[in-house]
Design a protein around this motif. Structure first.
Motif, PDB file in Angstrom:
ATOM      1  N   ARG A  16      25.870 -38.867  20.159  1.00  0.00           N
ATOM      2  CA  ARG A  16      26.168 -38.895  18.726  1.00  0.00           C
ATOM      3  C   ARG A  16      24.943 -38.447  17.930  1.00  0.00           C
ATOM      4  O   ARG A  16      23.860 -38.250  18.479  1.00  0.00           O
ATOM      5  N   SER A 127      19.335 -41.296  12.293  1.00  0.00           N
ATOM      6  CA  SER A 127      19.204 -39.840  12.146  1.00  0.00           C
ATOM      7  C   SER A 127      17.933 -39.403  12.851  1.00  0.00           C
ATOM      8  O   SER A 127      16.848 -39.898  12.537  1.00  0.00           O
ATOM      9  N   SER A 128      18.068 -38.447  13.774  1.00  0.00           N
ATOM     10  CA  SER A 128      16.866 -37.982  14.482  1.00  0.00           C
ATOM     11  C   SER A 128      15.899 -37.315  13.505  1.00  0.00           C
ATOM     12  O   SER A 128      14.682 -37.461  13.645  1.00  0.00           O
ATOM     13  N   ASP A 194      24.925 -35.223   7.821  1.00  0.00           N
ATOM     14  CA  ASP A 194      25.858 -34.573   8.745  1.00  0.00           C
ATOM     15  C   ASP A 194      26.279 -33.225   8.184  1.00  0.00           C
ATOM     16  O   ASP A 194      26.504 -32.279   8.931  1.00  0.00           O
ATOM     17  N   ASN A 204      26.916 -38.140   4.753  1.00  0.00           N
ATOM     18  CA  ASN A 204      26.175 -38.865   5.797  1.00  0.00           C
ATOM     19  C   ASN A 204      26.934 -40.151   6.108  1.00  0.00           C
ATOM     20  O   ASN A 204      27.986 -40.435   5.509  1.00  0.00           O
ATOM     21  N   LYS A 205      26.394 -40.912   7.024  1.00  0.00           N
ATOM     22  CA  LYS A 205      27.054 -42.139   7.489  1.00  0.00           C
ATOM     23  C   LYS A 205      27.559 -42.996   6.331  1.00  0.00           C
ATOM     24  O   LYS A 205      26.871 -43.150   5.316  1.00  0.00           O
TER      25      LYS A 205
HETATM   26  P1  RI2 Z   1      20.663 -36.336  12.957  1.00  0.00           P
HETATM   27  C1  RI2 Z   1      24.940 -39.413  12.344  1.00  0.00           C
HETATM   28  O1  RI2 Z   1      26.318 -39.443  12.531  1.00  0.00           O
HETATM   29  C2  RI2 Z   1      24.488 -40.209  11.134  1.00  0.00           C
HETATM   30  O2  RI2 Z   1      25.346 -40.083  10.035  1.00  0.00           O
HETATM   31  C3  RI2 Z   1      23.150 -39.565  10.900  1.00  0.00           C
HETATM   32  O3  RI2 Z   1      22.600 -39.863   9.642  1.00  0.00           O
HETATM   33  C4  RI2 Z   1      23.556 -38.100  11.042  1.00  0.00           C
HETATM   34  O4  RI2 Z   1      24.465 -38.065  12.146  1.00  0.00           O
HETATM   35  C5  RI2 Z   1      22.455 -37.122  11.235  1.00  0.00           C
HETATM   36  O5  RI2 Z   1      21.778 -37.364  12.429  1.00  0.00           O
HETATM   37  P2  RI2 Z   1      27.030 -40.218  13.783  1.00  0.00           P
HETATM   38  O6  RI2 Z   1      27.129 -39.176  14.901  1.00  0.00           O
HETATM   39  O7  RI2 Z   1      21.322 -34.996  13.094  1.00  0.00           O
HETATM   40  O8  RI2 Z   1      26.242 -41.419  14.162  1.00  0.00           O
HETATM   41  O9  RI2 Z   1      19.559 -36.304  11.943  1.00  0.00           O
HETATM   42  O10 RI2 Z   1      28.407 -40.562  13.275  1.00  0.00           O
HETATM   43  O11 RI2 Z   1      20.242 -36.900  14.278  1.00  0.00           O
END
Ligand code: RI2
Length: 301
Positions: A16, A127-128, A194, A204-205
């Protein structure tokens, strides 16, 4: 990596995060192309296209996934024979993955400079891009502290707090509903994205928009960390971003609540007025510059 296995991992959120699912999709398409046996170019193109559609069916909101698939398929449209076409597709996938990883490093480098020594930060979900930026600020010698929300229903905040504490960053876990209560103590909100829409709204989340609202009320700036492939070409063409709704079992067992409606939207949209800056690998921009970023990107929908 088997294509169906990759699709299943994305669907179930075993893998994810918008960046990670995009890279996994690129990797899966590459492996799918390499494992294609036969010499029929048309058949190859059809099957790769179908593979792309399967990956896109997994999660509808994060445009990074769509952009990854489009970029890789576009690579596979170039070439005069099957061997060249495959080579171009593989190159497109490898470039996407490398650029995506590099983008996060650059964002952290830039974003860290906007985090002041002694700052108290608040982050949401996992979020990475946001976490790498926070860790970079810490490594740059900033004496920071972080509040991290639990992020219901799947509690990805647990991943975040473990990552931050492992780096030696003083971190406090809070429930999502404690955000307004702690906001007066916060200096900067740092979140990921996202999808960024052409009008600068950030998807975003779920809960991000409430956090931004509380930050706005308390005059706390909101910094979004997002690679440019999170920017949505489709929204420029008028399309609306679909907000993913997931299984209600992620919240409660429905049988424990007979007669009760349960609704599990997992993303929300924060309007550009509630966002101070978006840190991309191209630099720090105003959310209102999203249009220019999308125009400059060469990604077809
Ligand atoms: P990075 C995640 O979605 C969160 O919403 C997070 O903020 C976003 O992706 C971006 O994450 P989920 O997959 O791309 O947990 O920065 O539903 O890692």
């Amino acid at each position: 990596m088997d294509l169906e296995e990759a699709a299943r991992k994305i669907e179930t959120m075993e893998v994810r995060g918008a960046a990670k699912i995009a890279r996994l999709a690129a990797e899966a398409l590459k492996d799918f192309a390499l494992s294609f046996e036969g010499s029929d170019t048309e058949k190859f193109r059809e099957e790769v296209k179908r593979a792309g559609e399967r990956l896109l069916s997994t999660r509808p909101t994060a445009v990074s996934l769509r952009n990854a698939v489009n970029i890789v398929l576009k690579g596979g449209r170039e070439g005069d024979n099957l061997s060249d076409i495959k080579k171009n597709l593989v190159m497109a996938a490898e470039n996407f993955i490398a650029n995506s990883e590099k983008a996060i490093e650059v964002i952290a480098e830039i974003g860290s400079k906007r985090i002041k020594d002694g700052a108290i930060l608040l982050t949401h979900c996992n979020s990475s891009a946001a976490v790498t930026t926070i860790i970079k600020a810490h490594k740059d010698g900033k004496n920071i502290k972080v509040y991290a929300t639990e992020s219901r229903p799947k509690r990805q905040g647990y991943i975040t707090v473990r990552q931050l504490v492992k780096e030696g960053i003083p971190t406090t876990l809070i429930v999502d509903s404690a955000v307004r209560h702690v906001m007066p103590k916060v200096d900067l909100v740092v979140v990921g994205a996202d999808t960024v829409e052409s009008n600068g709204a950030v998807i975003n989340k779920i809960g991000t928009s409430q956090i931004a609202l509380c930050a706005h009320e308390a005059r706390v700036p909101v910094m979004v960390c997002a690679e440019t492939y999170k920017f949505s070409h489709e929204t420029l063409a008028g399309e609306l971003v679909e907000i993913e709704e997931r299984d209600v079992n992620e919240i409660v067992k429905p049988e424990d609540f007979p007669g009760v409606g349960i609704f599990n939207p997992v993303f929300d949209a924060t309007p550009p007025e509630y966002i101070d800056v978006i840190v991309t690998e191209e630099g720090v921009i105003s959310p209102h510059a999203a249009y220019e970023i999308i125009k400059a990107l060469d990604i077809d929908s």
